[in-house]
Each structure stands twice: as C-alpha cells, then as structure tokens.
Design an enzyme around this catalytic site. Structure first.
Site, PDB file in Angstrom:
ATOM      1  N   GLU A  69       0.808  -1.232   0.000  1.00  0.00           N
ATOM      2  CA  GLU A  69       0.000   0.000   0.000  1.00  0.00           C
ATOM      3  C   GLU A  69       0.838   1.277   0.000  1.00  0.00           C
ATOM      4  OE1 GLU A  69      -2.792  -0.322   3.228  1.00  0.00           O
ATOM      5  OE2 GLU A  69      -3.565  -2.243   2.510  1.00  0.00           O
ATOM      6  N   GLU A  73      -6.079 -10.486  -1.227  1.00  0.00           N
ATOM      7  CA  GLU A  73      -6.889 -10.268  -0.007  1.00  0.00           C
ATOM      8  C   GLU A  73      -8.370 -10.147  -0.375  1.00  0.00           C
ATOM      9  OE1 GLU A  73      -5.440  -6.882   2.241  1.00  0.00           O
ATOM     10  OE2 GLU A  73      -3.349  -7.407   1.857  1.00  0.00           O
ATOM     11  N   ASP A 132      -1.264  -3.864  -3.247  1.00  0.00           N
ATOM     12  CA  ASP A 132      -2.057  -2.649  -2.958  1.00  0.00           C
ATOM     13  C   ASP A 132      -3.531  -2.911  -3.192  1.00  0.00           C
ATOM     14  OD1 ASP A 132      -2.595   0.076  -2.299  1.00  0.00           O
ATOM     15  OD2 ASP A 132      -0.690   0.662  -3.225  1.00  0.00           O
TER      16      ASP A 132
HETATM   17  O1  9MR Z   1      -7.554  -7.858   8.469  1.00  0.00           O
HETATM   18  C1  9MR Z   1      -6.606  -7.056   9.142  1.00  0.00           C
HETATM   19  C2  9MR Z   1      -7.194  -6.580  10.455  1.00  0.00           C
HETATM   20  O2  9MR Z   1      -7.322  -7.655  11.349  1.00  0.00           O
HETATM   21  C3  9MR Z   1      -6.287  -5.523  11.060  1.00  0.00           C
HETATM   22  O3  9MR Z   1      -6.913  -4.977  12.198  1.00  0.00           O
HETATM   23  C4  9MR Z   1      -6.002  -4.450  10.037  1.00  0.00           C
HETATM   24  C5  9MR Z   1      -5.083  -3.408  10.632  1.00  0.00           C
HETATM   25  O4  9MR Z   1      -4.640  -2.525   9.692  1.00  0.00           O
HETATM   26  O5  9MR Z   1      -5.417  -5.029   8.889  1.00  0.00           O
HETATM   27  C6  9MR Z   1      -6.258  -5.896   8.237  1.00  0.00           C
HETATM   28  O6  9MR Z   1      -5.673  -6.408   7.074  1.00  0.00           O
HETATM   29  C7  9MR Z   1      -5.355  -5.444   6.075  1.00  0.00           C
HETATM   30  C8  9MR Z   1      -4.134  -5.958   5.338  1.00  0.00           C
HETATM   31  O7  9MR Z   1      -3.098  -6.218   6.217  1.00  0.00           O
HETATM   32  C9  9MR Z   1      -3.699  -4.962   4.278  1.00  0.00           C
HETATM   33  N1  9MR Z   1      -4.750  -4.625   3.392  1.00  0.00           N
HETATM   34  C10 9MR Z   1      -6.018  -4.233   4.012  1.00  0.00           C
HETATM   35  C11 9MR Z   1      -6.445  -5.274   5.014  1.00  0.00           C
HETATM   36  C12 9MR Z   1      -7.812  -4.944   5.578  1.00  0.00           C
HETATM   37  O8  9MR Z   1      -7.758  -3.761   6.300  1.00  0.00           O
END
Ligand code: 9MR
Length: 580
Positions: free
Chosen positions: A321, A438, A374
């Site tokens: 990102e 994701e 991203d």
């Molecule tokens: O799913 C993840 C969640 O449990 C966390 O609280 C969060 C914190 O930033 O991150 C989420 O995963 C993210 C991923 O690492 C990067 N792309 C977006 C995802 C959803 O927010």
C-alpha cells in the site's frame, strides 16, 4: 423378497440464502414390494423377532409406499442399508443430519411424543424428541446426528415406543454444508493442487487450535495460508532488533502439518509499525530517525524476517500500500502518511526489494517470489491500477527484483471483471505476475447479492486458472464473521457463512478450478509426442484447436493460422498455447 431395483440418488435443492443442502436417500421404500419386511433390533443390537417392519402403502394411499412398524414390549429399531459406497464414518461426518417422515394414527398413540433413536449397531448417533405429536399425518423432521466410527453397512432407526404402531418414510441423510468436505473432489484445494495454483485464506493463530469444522474448513479447502496480522512488523519486531516470530511460526507449522504453502504479509507497510519506530498511518517521525538510520532498520527487518522464513514462505508482500489514493493514471504518487515515504523517499521501495532478494538468495531460497501489493489496483479503468503498473514497470526496467504485483481485491458486487482482465494482460505483457491477495466481495445477504458475488469470485478464479502469471488467489477471512469488514449485518463478503456452510461463491470457485483442471487433464492425454526416424520431435503442420474447456474451435488447420484466433488460451495439437 429382494429389493426390485437398487437405486439411490443425490438430490440438490433447497437453495437457502446461504448454502445448498445435499440429500442422499437411505430409503424411500418405493423399490420394494408390498409386504417386504425389514429386521428389527433392540437398543443393544439383539434381533426382536416379535416386532415387525413391513412395506405398505401409506394410510389412504394406493401408490405411496412406506414402512409400517409394530413393536411389542420392547422398543425396536429397524435396520436399513447405508447407500452403496458410503461408510458409517463418512456418512455421519459429511451428512450430519438425518431427515425422515413419521406418522401414527389416533387408534394407537403409543408412539406419540417418544424419542427417536438413530443407531449404528448399538452405537447411538442420535436420541431425542421425535417431534411426533399429531395423529393422522406424516411429520417431516431433521435430526442432527453425531459422528460414529463403529458401524456396519446399516443404520437402525425407530421410536423408543412399546406396543406402538407407526409409519416411516423418506429417510435421508442431509448435508447442510452445500458440499462434502470429506470428498476431496468437492473442494477447491483438490482442483487447485492439480492445476498447480494457490487458493489461500488469511488466518490468525487463535483460529488454528482444535479440530472442529472451522479448522477443517481451512486445510481441506485451501492449500495456502497468510497471517492476517502475524507477520506484520508490529508483531515480528516489537523492539529494535528484537524479533518475535512465534505467531507466524504457528501458522507455518500448521501449514506444514497440512501440506499447505504460506505467503508472507508484509515486510514494509506504513500501518501496523511498532511504536519504537513511530506512528502507524502517519508521515511524522516522532523518534527523529535519520534517513540512514531508517534504511538500516528496514534492511535489518527485511533480512532477518526473510531469512527466518526462508523456504517456508513462497511469496512475500515486500511493500504494501505505498500508492496514494486518487491517481490520474499518469506516472504515480506515493502516499504521504507513511514514515518510509516521508523519511526515506521513493528509493525505500527499490531497496526493500533488493534487500529481500539478497536475503533470500544468501540462504539459497531462490524461489521465493517478491510482490508489490495494494488495494484498488484491479481494473485497468482505474487510475490507481495504472499507477501500480507504472511503478512496477519502472522497477522492472531498472532491474529491481520484483516478480509481480498483488491486487488486494477488497471489493464489492460492482467488481469490473473485464477491466481486471485487461489489467492482468497488461501485467503479463510487462513480464510481471499478477495475483489476488486479499479478496472479499461485499454483498447483501440476499439471493441476488449472493449470486452476483459468486460470479465475481468465479471470474477471479477464472483469471487464476487461465493466466500462468496469476498463480494465487487468497481470500481475506474464512467466513463472514471473520472479516475485517464489520458491517456483517448488511454485508457478507466471504465464501463461507459463519456456520461454515459453503456459499455459492465457494461452489463456483470449485467448479471453475475443476473445469480447468479437467480440461488440462484431457489436453495432457492427447499430448502424445511423436518422433521421426532421426529421433527429432515431429511437428504436425495441421492441428486441431480446442478451448481449455474442451470445445473444438478448428480441425486440421495450418499451425500458422493459429495466430489469427481471438486472443486467449487454447489447446493446439495437444499443447496449451496463448494467443495474444
Ligand atoms: O484484516 C486485518 C485486520 O485484522 C487488522 O486490524 C487491520 C489493521 O490494519 O489489517 C487488516 O488487514 C489489512 C491488510 O493487512 C492490508 N490490506 C487491508 C487489510 C484490511 O484492512
């Protein structure tokens, strides 16, 4: 009297808002002659000769056959055959419900309100209220049974009633999950394995313990895992040069135990950074690190993490990102709420990839793939996708060891599959992999919402099947209650519902992988290489052309004419060929 015709069938119907139920008939009694009798046993498994169970017409009917049971001073249980090819363990694990219709007449109420028992030999799989309270009509009821391991080829059922007369009809096993998790050919993992593709799911260590349905759902349906948070920097380096890989290790160990791969997420992100570095999601630098210091910190982090997970992680999101939202499509802009962007600048991206590659190569892990990841970079119609392309291609041209880009694919039912395919092809032409890392597709929990959602999942699966540069699709959560998207009331973004029933989304992904895997197998069968007298491989000048699904496109055309076909993947003379 023998059964007239051996017949049983699996019937798919009852499309609920979430999953299909699968029925497997134990007995409808239609294939027996009137008067055919079944054996009756007591609860310990001793035959009761005085009780009877005979095939008769249902009261008032001259066509509908059912079973009439008559017991004496001991309750009796009628023995029925388990459908061919099934074992008791398999049946009771995969079909954890039994449905049947029961009826008593007002003249003999001994069966009323009694318990129903389901037994395998003398092992009880269910005992509980039969729901039989009204005389003179068939009552259909589902009974949730327990898995058993001691069984023969029969199941025994009956009411715990003495001196009773009652009828039984339409006895069937019910699978409420929409697919049989114990039949590997019904899982996405099985077909993805055949195609050499990764179907993955994110996971937290607390979801791995135990042995229940949800744990099984991970390893039976998926062949790849990603730590949802376990391998992020705040988890792995909680103090400067003080590492803690325990959470990620739990995931790796679980994956190894189940022969799954692991993808690593993520080495460098502006979010979830440890407090000793600074603030997440902020371009500020409260600890006053110099550029050189922060470069050293990042290099050390990447090197130690990559080397710790060497050979156990097959893909890394090296940088996550880094693009800002709102891109014109010309060039690219980096986000400014990132300490990496603000203190180091653009070069941190290139450096991160170089450090990751060097760290892996230094320990001999030459195969690990390095990705730039991203969100909102899927459709070629979006400016951010073009920015991603511009950045990745710039890196590639400079010789930075980037293998590909990850489309996170946090999306909804408006997902623009056509625009995504254009983007996939652009990345392909640029020599970059393009994977889906994701996935969640927001949709309402309605028939139309779930149907469109399934089409989007299916479309993504098709890209993964079709493009060699797209080896991976990962969903961001196992079920609708394990999603970072918190409006569960209005949106159900994932492939399983909270009870682990497969949604249409999952079933269509299975079908898509299966379609391509079967086509690939069919193509391999015709792939008979012939040699001429000099031992050289003969090249047929005239070839047959099939689509990947086996549909014939052309017979006996000149090999040179193949280029004129519409762009796509074909089986040409038994080989998979991509026509641009
Ligand atoms: O799913 C993840 C969640 O449990 C966390 O609280 C969060 C914190 O930033 O991150 C989420 O995963 C993210 C991923 O690492 C990067 N792309 C977006 C995802 C959803 O927010």
């Amino acid at each position: 009297m023998r059964r007239l015709l051996l017949l049983f069938s699996t019937v798919l119907f009852g499309l609920s808002a979430t999953a299909k139920e699968t029925y497997l008939y134990i007995e409808k009694f239609t294939d027996f002659e009137i008067g055919h009798s079944f054996k009756v046993y007591d609860v310990k498994g001793t035959e009761i000769k005085s009780a009877t169970a005979t095939v008769q017409y249902a009261p008032g009917s001259t066509a509908n056959k059912c079973l009439f049971v008559k017991t004496g001073t001991t309750p009796g249980y009628v023995e029925l055959d388990i459908p061919d090819g099934l074992t008791g363990t398999k049946v009771t694990k995969s079909y954890d419900r039994i449905y049947m219709q029961l009826r008593y007449e007002s003249g003999n109420t001994a069966a009323k309100g009694t318990n129903l028992k389901v037994l395998y030999g003398s092992t009880e799989s269910f005992s509980g209220a039969s729901g039989l309270n009204e005389a003179g009509k068939f009552v259909g009821q589902n009974y949730t049974t327990k898995s058993v391991s001691s069984f023969k080829k029969t199941v025994r059922i009956g009411l715990e009633a003495k001196n009773a007369e009652y009828y039984i009809d339409n006895v069937r096993y019910v699978n409420v999950y929409g697919y049989d998790i114990n039949d590997e050919t019904q899982t996405a993992r099985y077909w993805a394995d055949k195609l050499g593709k990764n179907i993955g799911c994110c996971i937290s260590p607390n979801q791995i313990s135990g042995s229940g349905r949800s744990v099984e759902t991970f390893y039976k349906n998926f062949n790849m895992l990603v730590g949802e948070n376990a391998m992020k920097m705040d988890a792995t380096e909680p103090g400067n040069n003080s590492f803690n890989f325990s959470q990620g290790d739990q995931i790796v160990n679980f994956a190894k135990a189940h022969n799954m791969k692991v993808r690593g997420h993520t080495l460098c992100w502006h979010s979830q950074i440890p407090g000793w570095i600074g603030e997440s999601n902020s371009g500020s630098n409260p600890k006053g690190w110099t550029k050189k210091q922060l470069m050293d910190i990042l290099k050390n982090h990447i090197t130690k993490t990559v080397q710790h997970y060497a050979f156990n992680v097959v893909e890394w999101d090296v940088v996550n990102e880094t693009l800002s939202d709102g891109q014109s499509g010309n060039g690219y802009n980096l986000r400014d709420n990132s300490i990496w962007v603000k203190v180091i600048g653009r070069e941190f991206i290139d450096s991160a990839f170089v450090w990751a590659r060097r760290a892996a190569d230094a320990v001999g892990d030459y195969n690990v793939k390095l990705y730039l990841n991203d969100y909102n970079v899927d459709s070629w119609n979006g400016g951010k996708t073009k920015a991603m392309y511009n950045l990745a291609v710039e890196m590639k041209k400079k010789g930075i060891p980037i293998d590909g880009i990850g489309m996170q694919t946090h999306t909804n039912i408006g997902y623009d599959l056509a625009g995504v395919e254009t983007a996939v092809r652009k990345f392909q032409e640029a020599g970059l992999n393009c994977i889906f890392t994701e996935i969640d597709v927001k949709a309402s929990n309605t028939a139309s919402g779930l149907k469109t959602q399934a089409q989007k999942y299916e479309g993504i699966a098709e890209f993964v099947c079709k493009y060699d540069i797209s080896p991976t699709m990962v969903v961001w959560g196992i079920d609708d209650n394990h999603s970072w998207i918190d409006d569960h009331e209005t949106s159900v973004p994932l492939m399983f519902d909270p009870d682990m029933h497969a949604k249409q989304a999952y079933l269509s992904v299975v079908d898509m992988f299966k379609k391509y895997a079967e086509a690939a197998e069919a193509a391999a069968e015709v792939d008979d290489i012939e040699f001429d007298e000099d031992g050289l491989q003969k090249v047929e000048e005239k070839v047959d052309v099939y689509t990947l699904t086996g549909q014939k496109m052309a017979s006996g055309i000149d090999r040179s004419e193949v280029d004129a076909l519409p762009s796509g993947l074909y089986i040409v003379g038994g080989r998979k060929v991509y026509v641009k």
